[in-house]
Design a protein around this motif. Structure first.
Motif, PDB file in Angstrom:
ATOM      1  N   GLU A  14      18.943  39.450  13.394  1.00  0.00           N
ATOM      2  CA  GLU A  14      18.542  40.346  12.017  1.00  0.00           C
ATOM      3  C   GLU A  14      19.451  41.379  11.625  1.00  0.00           C
ATOM      4  OE1 GLU A  14      16.416  42.613  13.314  1.00  0.00           O
ATOM      5  OE2 GLU A  14      15.173  40.690  14.492  1.00  0.00           O
ATOM      6  N   PHE A  15      20.992  40.435  11.015  1.00  0.00           N
ATOM      7  CA  PHE A  15      21.824  40.886  10.409  1.00  0.00           C
ATOM      8  C   PHE A  15      21.327  40.384   9.087  1.00  0.00           C
ATOM      9  CE2 PHE A  15      24.707  39.246   7.778  1.00  0.00           C
ATOM     10  CZ  PHE A  15      25.887  41.159   7.553  1.00  0.00           C
ATOM     11  N   CYS A  16      20.957  38.735   9.514  1.00  0.00           N
ATOM     12  CA  CYS A  16      20.626  38.200   7.329  1.00  0.00           C
ATOM     13  C   CYS A  16      18.951  39.519   7.095  1.00  0.00           C
ATOM     14  CB  CYS A  16      20.297  37.114   8.030  1.00  0.00           C
ATOM     15  SG  CYS A  16      21.495  35.985   8.674  1.00  0.00           S
ATOM     16  N   HIS A  17      18.037  39.743   8.563  1.00  0.00           N
ATOM     17  CA  HIS A  17      17.147  40.580   7.811  1.00  0.00           C
ATOM     18  C   HIS A  17      17.328  41.672   7.563  1.00  0.00           C
ATOM     19  CE1 HIS A  17      13.723  38.033   9.454  1.00  0.00           C
ATOM     20  NE2 HIS A  17      14.611  37.736  10.501  1.00  0.00           N
ATOM     21  N   LYS A  18      18.582  42.139   7.702  1.00  0.00           N
ATOM     22  CA  LYS A  18      18.560  43.870   7.476  1.00  0.00           C
ATOM     23  C   LYS A  18      18.792  43.740   5.813  1.00  0.00           C
ATOM     24  CE  LYS A  18      20.911  46.663   9.791  1.00  0.00           C
ATOM     25  NZ  LYS A  18      21.810  47.596  10.778  1.00  0.00           N
ATOM     26  N   VAL A  19      20.070  42.837   5.996  1.00  0.00           N
ATOM     27  CA  VAL A  19      20.344  42.732   4.244  1.00  0.00           C
ATOM     28  C   VAL A  19      19.547  41.665   3.295  1.00  0.00           C
ATOM     29  CG1 VAL A  19      21.995  40.994   2.864  1.00  0.00           C
ATOM     30  CG2 VAL A  19      22.996  41.785   5.052  1.00  0.00           C
ATOM     31  N   SER A  20      18.543  41.267   3.451  1.00  0.00           N
ATOM     32  CA  SER A  20      17.491  40.993   2.717  1.00  0.00           C
ATOM     33  C   SER A  20      16.249  41.531   2.339  1.00  0.00           C
ATOM     34  CB  SER A  20      17.101  39.871   3.885  1.00  0.00           C
ATOM     35  OG  SER A  20      17.470  38.063   3.695  1.00  0.00           O
ATOM     36  N   LEU A  21      16.035  42.762   3.109  1.00  0.00           N
ATOM     37  CA  LEU A  21      15.956  43.776   3.100  1.00  0.00           C
ATOM     38  C   LEU A  21      16.127  44.158   2.041  1.00  0.00           C
ATOM     39  CD1 LEU A  21      13.400  45.569   3.152  1.00  0.00           C
ATOM     40  CD2 LEU A  21      14.241  46.086   5.480  1.00  0.00           C
ATOM     41  N   ALA A  22      17.358  44.573   1.970  1.00  0.00           N
ATOM     42  CA  ALA A  22      18.284  45.780   1.210  1.00  0.00           C
ATOM     43  C   ALA A  22      18.161  45.034   0.193  1.00  0.00           C
ATOM     44  CB  ALA A  22      19.842  46.068   1.596  1.00  0.00           C
ATOM     45  N   LEU A  23      18.369  43.610  -0.516  1.00  0.00           N
ATOM     46  CA  LEU A  23      18.792  42.939  -0.880  1.00  0.00           C
ATOM     47  C   LEU A  23      17.069  43.358  -1.775  1.00  0.00           C
ATOM     48  CD1 LEU A  23      20.091  40.072  -0.540  1.00  0.00           C
ATOM     49  CD2 LEU A  23      21.738  41.760  -1.998  1.00  0.00           C
ATOM     50  N   SER A  24      15.729  42.612  -1.457  1.00  0.00           N
ATOM     51  CA  SER A  24      14.655  43.099  -1.733  1.00  0.00           C
ATOM     52  C   SER A  24      14.710  44.773  -2.537  1.00  0.00           C
ATOM     53  CB  SER A  24      13.844  42.825  -0.365  1.00  0.00           C
ATOM     54  OG  SER A  24      13.593  44.191   0.315  1.00  0.00           O
ATOM     55  N   LYS A  25      14.793  45.588  -1.827  1.00  0.00           N
ATOM     56  CA  LYS A  25      15.242  47.183  -1.975  1.00  0.00           C
ATOM     57  C   LYS A  25      16.113  47.309  -3.725  1.00  0.00           C
ATOM     58  CE  LYS A  25      13.710  49.118   2.031  1.00  0.00           C
ATOM     59  NZ  LYS A  25      13.206  49.728   3.136  1.00  0.00           N
ATOM     60  N   GLY A  26      16.924  46.358  -4.281  1.00  0.00           N
ATOM     61  CA  GLY A  26      17.248  46.528  -5.193  1.00  0.00           C
ATOM     62  C   GLY A  26      19.158  46.607  -4.979  1.00  0.00           C
ATOM     63  N   TRP A  27      19.308  46.516  -3.404  1.00  0.00           N
ATOM     64  CA  TRP A  27      20.960  46.985  -3.152  1.00  0.00           C
ATOM     65  C   TRP A  27      21.636  45.095  -4.009  1.00  0.00           C
ATOM     66  CZ3 TRP A  27      23.445  50.723  -0.822  1.00  0.00           C
ATOM     67  CH2 TRP A  27      22.013  51.863  -0.776  1.00  0.00           C
ATOM     68  N   GLU A  28      22.428  45.652  -4.111  1.00  0.00           N
ATOM     69  CA  GLU A  28      24.022  44.320  -4.649  1.00  0.00           C
ATOM     70  C   GLU A  28      24.602  43.915  -4.163  1.00  0.00           C
ATOM     71  OE1 GLU A  28      24.775  44.417  -9.172  1.00  0.00           O
ATOM     72  OE2 GLU A  28      22.775  45.105  -9.172  1.00  0.00           O
ATOM     73  N   LEU A  29      24.408  42.665  -3.112  1.00  0.00           N
ATOM     74  CA  LEU A  29      25.999  42.429  -2.760  1.00  0.00           C
ATOM     75  C   LEU A  29      27.158  42.964  -3.620  1.00  0.00           C
ATOM     76  CD1 LEU A  29      24.838  38.607  -1.432  1.00  0.00           C
ATOM     77  CD2 LEU A  29      24.669  40.556  -0.200  1.00  0.00           C
ATOM     78  N   TYR A  30      28.154  43.212  -2.306  1.00  0.00           N
ATOM     79  CA  TYR A  30      29.226  43.757  -2.423  1.00  0.00           C
ATOM     80  C   TYR A  30      30.467  43.117  -1.694  1.00  0.00           C
ATOM     81  CZ  TYR A  30      32.958  46.754  -4.043  1.00  0.00           C
ATOM     82  OH  TYR A  30      34.412  47.527  -4.643  1.00  0.00           O
TER      83      TYR A  30
END
Length: 67
Positions: A14-30
């Motif tokens: 679920e954590f990986c899916h949450k991060v992947s969803l954010a990345l697919s919406k244009g968020w960038e890792l910080y």
């Protein structure tokens, strides 16, 4: 303007899916992800900060997950 979120979840897919969803919406890792033991619940927890540039001014009422 740049907005910030800290994504957290138990150490599961679920954590990986949450991060992947954010990345697919244009968020960038910080920064680097975090990993810690939650003594109260007896589980490992993960965290990852993400940022995103938006064209709207900041407001505390913003729903960051919908950006």
């Amino acid at each position: 303007m740049k907005i910030y979120r800290l994504l957290t979840e138990d150490d599961s897919s679920e954590f990986c899916h949450k991060v992947s969803l954010a990345l697919s919406k244009g968020w960038e890792l910080y920064g680097d992800p975090t990993y810690a033991f939650d003594h109260a619940n007896g589980v490992m927890r993960c965290g990852q900060a993400v940022t995103k540039d938006v064209d709207t001014p900041y407001s505390p009422e913003m729903k960051l997950g919908q950006q």
